[in-house]
Design an enzyme around this catalytic site. Structure first.
Site, PDB file in Angstrom:
ATOM      1  N   ALA A   9     109.977   5.872   9.285  1.00  0.00           N
ATOM      2  CA  ALA A   9     109.891   7.229   9.832  1.00  0.00           C
ATOM      3  C   ALA A   9     108.678   7.395  10.734  1.00  0.00           C
ATOM      4  O   ALA A   9     108.087   8.457  10.816  1.00  0.00           O
ATOM      5  CB  ALA A   9     109.811   8.227   8.675  1.00  0.00           C
ATOM      6  N   GLY A  11     108.617   6.675  14.059  1.00  0.00           N
ATOM      7  CA  GLY A  11     108.950   6.925  15.467  1.00  0.00           C
ATOM      8  C   GLY A  11     108.783   8.397  15.828  1.00  0.00           C
ATOM      9  O   GLY A  11     108.783   9.286  14.977  1.00  0.00           O
ATOM     10  N   ARG A  15     113.628  11.906  22.255  1.00  0.00           N
ATOM     11  CA  ARG A  15     114.716  12.746  22.778  1.00  0.00           C
ATOM     12  C   ARG A  15     114.903  14.068  22.013  1.00  0.00           C
ATOM     13  O   ARG A  15     115.674  14.920  22.423  1.00  0.00           O
ATOM     14  CB  ARG A  15     116.019  11.942  22.812  1.00  0.00           C
ATOM     15  CG  ARG A  15     116.060  11.043  24.048  1.00  0.00           C
ATOM     16  CD  ARG A  15     117.399  10.412  24.224  1.00  0.00           C
ATOM     17  NE  ARG A  15     117.615   9.365  23.235  1.00  0.00           N
ATOM     18  CZ  ARG A  15     118.809   9.034  22.756  1.00  0.00           C
ATOM     19  NH1 ARG A  15     119.886   9.673  23.142  1.00  0.00           N
ATOM     20  NH2 ARG A  15     118.925   8.060  21.869  1.00  0.00           N
ATOM     21  N   GLN A  75     101.830   3.513   9.895  1.00  0.00           N
ATOM     22  CA  GLN A  75     101.985   2.498  10.938  1.00  0.00           C
ATOM     23  C   GLN A  75     101.286   3.084  12.170  1.00  0.00           C
ATOM     24  O   GLN A  75     101.801   4.015  12.789  1.00  0.00           O
ATOM     25  CB  GLN A  75     103.485   2.255  11.225  1.00  0.00           C
ATOM     26  CG  GLN A  75     103.703   1.131  12.217  1.00  0.00           C
ATOM     27  CD  GLN A  75     105.108   1.113  12.807  1.00  0.00           C
ATOM     28  OE1 GLN A  75     105.804   2.132  12.851  1.00  0.00           O
ATOM     29  NE2 GLN A  75     105.536  -0.043  13.282  1.00  0.00           N
ATOM     30  N   ASP A 105     116.272   8.377  10.032  1.00  0.00           N
ATOM     31  CA  ASP A 105     117.064   9.376  10.764  1.00  0.00           C
ATOM     32  C   ASP A 105     118.560   9.201  10.554  1.00  0.00           C
ATOM     33  O   ASP A 105     119.365   9.647  11.360  1.00  0.00           O
ATOM     34  CB  ASP A 105     116.727   9.319  12.259  1.00  0.00           C
ATOM     35  CG  ASP A 105     116.902   7.931  12.848  1.00  0.00           C
ATOM     36  OD1 ASP A 105     117.284   7.008  12.096  1.00  0.00           O
ATOM     37  OD2 ASP A 105     116.655   7.778  14.060  1.00  0.00           O
ATOM     38  N   LYS A 335     113.002  38.485  -5.227  1.00  0.00           N
ATOM     39  CA  LYS A 335     112.164  37.282  -5.169  1.00  0.00           C
ATOM     40  C   LYS A 335     111.458  37.075  -6.496  1.00  0.00           C
ATOM     41  O   LYS A 335     110.929  38.036  -7.062  1.00  0.00           O
ATOM     42  CB  LYS A 335     111.125  37.449  -4.060  1.00  0.00           C
ATOM     43  CG  LYS A 335     110.260  36.228  -3.874  1.00  0.00           C
ATOM     44  CD  LYS A 335     108.830  36.556  -3.491  1.00  0.00           C
ATOM     45  CE  LYS A 335     108.026  37.093  -4.649  1.00  0.00           C
ATOM     46  NZ  LYS A 335     106.591  37.179  -4.422  1.00  0.00           N
ATOM     47  N   ASN A 370     104.451  44.849  -5.296  1.00  0.00           N
ATOM     48  CA  ASN A 370     103.938  43.703  -6.065  1.00  0.00           C
ATOM     49  C   ASN A 370     102.675  43.115  -5.481  1.00  0.00           C
ATOM     50  O   ASN A 370     102.018  42.308  -6.106  1.00  0.00           O
ATOM     51  CB  ASN A 370     105.005  42.605  -6.155  1.00  0.00           C
ATOM     52  CG  ASN A 370     105.437  42.119  -4.779  1.00  0.00           C
ATOM     53  OD1 ASN A 370     105.438  42.885  -3.814  1.00  0.00           O
ATOM     54  ND2 ASN A 370     105.824  40.866  -4.692  1.00  0.00           N
ATOM     55  N   SER A 389     116.309  56.800  -7.985  1.00  0.00           N
ATOM     56  CA  SER A 389     116.295  56.351  -6.589  1.00  0.00           C
ATOM     57  C   SER A 389     114.920  56.566  -5.969  1.00  0.00           C
ATOM     58  O   SER A 389     114.216  57.520  -6.307  1.00  0.00           O
ATOM     59  CB  SER A 389     117.319  57.154  -5.782  1.00  0.00           C
ATOM     60  OG  SER A 389     118.609  56.856  -6.260  1.00  0.00           O
ATOM     61  N   SER A 407     113.591  60.311  -9.594  1.00  0.00           N
ATOM     62  CA  SER A 407     113.683  59.730  -8.254  1.00  0.00           C
ATOM     63  C   SER A 407     112.512  60.194  -7.405  1.00  0.00           C
ATOM     64  O   SER A 407     111.994  61.296  -7.568  1.00  0.00           O
ATOM     65  CB  SER A 407     115.013  60.072  -7.610  1.00  0.00           C
ATOM     66  OG  SER A 407     115.258  61.427  -7.737  1.00  0.00           O
TER      67      SER A 407
HETATM   68  C1  UD1 Z   1     117.810  -0.334  15.145  1.00  0.00           C
HETATM   69  C2  UD1 Z   1     118.214  -1.788  14.864  1.00  0.00           C
HETATM   70  C3  UD1 Z   1     119.622  -2.050  15.397  1.00  0.00           C
HETATM   71  C4  UD1 Z   1     120.577  -1.064  14.759  1.00  0.00           C
HETATM   72  C5  UD1 Z   1     120.122   0.362  14.999  1.00  0.00           C
HETATM   73  C6  UD1 Z   1     120.978   1.330  14.219  1.00  0.00           C
HETATM   74  C7  UD1 Z   1     116.181  -3.125  14.940  1.00  0.00           C
HETATM   75  C8  UD1 Z   1     115.372  -4.046  15.756  1.00  0.00           C
HETATM   76  N1  UD1 Z   1     117.283  -2.663  15.517  1.00  0.00           N
HETATM   77  O1  UD1 Z   1     117.737  -0.234  16.555  1.00  0.00           O
HETATM   78  O2  UD1 Z   1     120.009  -3.362  15.092  1.00  0.00           O
HETATM   79  O3  UD1 Z   1     121.883  -1.281  15.286  1.00  0.00           O
HETATM   80  O4  UD1 Z   1     118.760   0.536  14.564  1.00  0.00           O
HETATM   81  O5  UD1 Z   1     120.654   2.627  14.572  1.00  0.00           O
HETATM   82  O6  UD1 Z   1     115.853  -2.861  13.813  1.00  0.00           O
HETATM   83  N2  UD1 Z   1     110.632   2.922  13.644  1.00  0.00           N
HETATM   84  C9  UD1 Z   1     109.373   2.914  13.102  1.00  0.00           C
HETATM   85  N3  UD1 Z   1     108.399   2.186  13.689  1.00  0.00           N
HETATM   86  C10 UD1 Z   1     108.627   1.441  14.781  1.00  0.00           C
HETATM   87  C11 UD1 Z   1     109.922   1.449  15.333  1.00  0.00           C
HETATM   88  C12 UD1 Z   1     110.912   2.193  14.735  1.00  0.00           C
HETATM   89  O7  UD1 Z   1     109.117   3.573  12.096  1.00  0.00           O
HETATM   90  O8  UD1 Z   1     107.677   0.783  15.244  1.00  0.00           O
HETATM   91  C13 UD1 Z   1     111.678   3.732  13.010  1.00  0.00           C
HETATM   92  C14 UD1 Z   1     112.125   4.853  13.910  1.00  0.00           C
HETATM   93  O9  UD1 Z   1     111.411   6.040  13.620  1.00  0.00           O
HETATM   94  C15 UD1 Z   1     113.584   4.977  13.569  1.00  0.00           C
HETATM   95  C16 UD1 Z   1     113.979   3.616  13.050  1.00  0.00           C
HETATM   96  O10 UD1 Z   1     112.794   2.922  12.776  1.00  0.00           O
HETATM   97  O11 UD1 Z   1     113.818   5.894  12.536  1.00  0.00           O
HETATM   98  C17 UD1 Z   1     114.852   2.851  14.029  1.00  0.00           C
HETATM   99  O12 UD1 Z   1     114.138   2.603  15.208  1.00  0.00           O
HETATM  100  P1  UD1 Z   1     114.840   2.587  16.618  1.00  0.00           P
HETATM  101  O13 UD1 Z   1     113.807   2.311  17.623  1.00  0.00           O
HETATM  102  O14 UD1 Z   1     115.681   3.777  16.783  1.00  0.00           O
HETATM  103  O15 UD1 Z   1     115.775   1.292  16.476  1.00  0.00           O
HETATM  104  P2  UD1 Z   1     117.061   1.006  17.339  1.00  0.00           P
HETATM  105  O16 UD1 Z   1     116.613   0.484  18.645  1.00  0.00           O
HETATM  106  O17 UD1 Z   1     117.978   2.140  17.318  1.00  0.00           O
HETATM  107 MG    MG Z   2     117.805   4.255  16.916  1.00  0.00          MG
END
Ligand code: UD1
Ligand code: MG
Length: 451
Positions: A9, A11, A15, A75, A105, A335, A370, A389, A407
């Protein structure tokens, strides 16, 4: 065999065009991350590790909310899925079990698929990847099989040759191996490829080069639907809701206008519940058998017992506990309150931080005051009490069982059981006064109009 789930997670989700990291966007009332964590819990993972990067502070906050069983690692730079998974090594050192890498995702992966992955591992595969037959394989990694069905390699679309691109069996992103083996293989991954990234998918070829065996579990393409854009998120929401509605109908719930009812990931609804049009469920709602939710209600974090009647136009907020046969009517907000059996709050009320006794009747326009601007205080209403009321109950305050309030009263002191509390000025009638007063006003106006 113990199981660890590693959720990627880090990335940004460019988009999504958002300040928030992608995994914090909400689907069915909860974050994409909560969906992934939910999958981990559904398969009873012993460890759940989230790899965060972009917006890590926000991700950490969400991880803390999700529960103490979820760990987070950072990371710093997004160098690829292999590098990301490798970051989990620090918290899984010495972990003696299988590690499953999941993309953060992908909210539709079913627990059954993960169970199959674990079974494939147990039956002699050192590495297991989850594949699917893609309608349009374009951007996905391709699963290259050996004769006999074992997995030879995963080749990313950008790096594939023509023959490899013609393969329609694609990589979902889920990869599993014994934790120590996985991190060992990840240590060997390089970045000499079309993207200059450390591909997690390379562990398959590396495993085979060591004489280890790799296998594939096939899932349906619909499980692999990911979220990359707002449009994708909206589509995923639609898909989730369609399935949740179908499931509710199958489970014996009446939905008079299914397309207008929105469920959360964890909504639980009993049999013979009737739900009207335009009802929205936030997270944490449970409804027992035979309750009715009329049109235009918004419910979140509440529990509704058998035979209760809610709405139309009611709002139940976190901590609303509605007991059997209670009635909550239009424009009522509740609530953090318990409404006991058969109590009625039927019109235009705010009830917060209160206990409402069995069969009490709360009149139209009742407000529990409250909040003093700093702290919240409780209101206690006894069984069978009758709140007139437009009563303002200034908490902390209690009204005893069987008591009444007149009331329009502002109740600031406790009312003993069976007593009548009145706190409003006494009415004075002045015979003829209104007619005389109006006549005088009209005369003044006439003079002004004539200039
Ligand atoms: C990846 C797979 C591909 C697969 C596809 C399915 C690899 C190399 N490729 O490609 O084979 O068909 O998913 O959707 O694994 N992320 C990190 N750190 C990073 C890079 C990515 O946490 O350094 C996370 C992203 O947030 C994301 C997930 O890994 O949730 C996938 O990364 P993404 O770059 O979308 O991989 P794809 O190119 O789609
Ligand atoms: Mg992807």
């Amino acid at each position: 065999m113990a199981v660890a789930l590693i959720i990627l997670a880090a990335g940004k989700g460019t988009r999504m065009n958002s300040e928030l990291p992608k995994v914090l966007h909400r689907l069915a009332g909860v974050s994409l991350l909560a969906h992934a964590v939910g999958l981990g819990r559904a398969v009873e993972a012993d460890k759940i590790v989230v790899v965060a990067g972009y917006g890590a502070d926000f991700v950490r906050e969400e991880v803390e909310k999700l529960g103490s069983d979820v760990e987070i690692v950072l990371q710093d730079q997004q160098l690829g899925t292999g590098h990301a998974a490798g970051c989990a090594a620090q918290v899984l050192a010495g972990f003696d079990g299988d590690a499953i890498v999941l993309l953060g995702d992908n909210p539709f992966i079913r627990p059954e698929t993960i169970t199959e992955v674990l079974a494939a591992r147990a039956s002699g595969n050192d590495v297991v990847a989850v594949g699917f037959e893609a309608n349009n394989p374009a951007k996905y990694g391709r699963l290259i099989l050996q004769d006999g069905g074992a997995l030879a390699a995963i080749v990313e679309a950008k790096d594939a040759d023509e023959a490899e691109r013609a393969v329609s069996l694609c990589n979902s992103g889920i990869i599993c191996a014994k934790s120590s083996v996985l991190f060992d293989l990840i240590g060997q991954i390089g970045d000499d490829n079309a993207s200059g990234e450390y591909y997690l998918t390379d562990v398959v070829a590396l495993a085979n080069a060591r004489g280890l065996k790799s296998g594939v579990v096939i899932c349906d393409e619909s499980e692999t639907i990911g979220v990359d854009s707002r449009e994708g998120l909206a589509r995923a929401e639609g898909l989730f809701q369609d399935r949740a509605r179908a499931r509710a109908l199958e489970n014996g719930v009446t939905l008079s206008a299914p397309d207008t009812v929105f469920f959360a990931l964890d909504t639980v609804i009993g049999r013979d519940v009737i739900i009207g049009a335009n009802v929205v469920f936030g997270p944490g709602v449970t409804i027992e058998n035979g309750a009715e939710i009329r049109a235009f209600c918004h419910l979140e974090g509440c529990h509704i017992s058998q035979g209760a009647l809610i709405g139309p136009f009611a709002r139940l907020r976190p901590g609303a506990e509605i007991s059997a046969d209670a009635h909550i009517g239009n424009f009522v907000e509740i609530k953090n309150s318990v409404v006991q059996n058969g109590a009625k709050i039927n019109h235009l009320s705010y009830v917060g931080d209160a206990d409402i006794g069995a069969r009490a009747n709360i009149g139209a326009g009742t407000i529990t005051c409250n909040y003093d601007g700093v702290m919240k205080h409780r209101t206690e209403i006894g069984a069978g009490a009758f709140i007139g009321s437009n009563t303002a109950l200034v908490a902390p305050v209690s009204v005893g069982a069987g008591a009444m309030t007149g009331s329009g009263s502002v109740i600031t002191q406790d009312v003993p059981g069976d007593a009548l509390a009145l706190s409003r000025s006494k009415q004075v009638n002045r015979p003829g006064f209104a007619a005389k007063f109006m006549a005088r006003l009209r005369a003044v106006k006439d003079l002004k109009d004539k200039g």
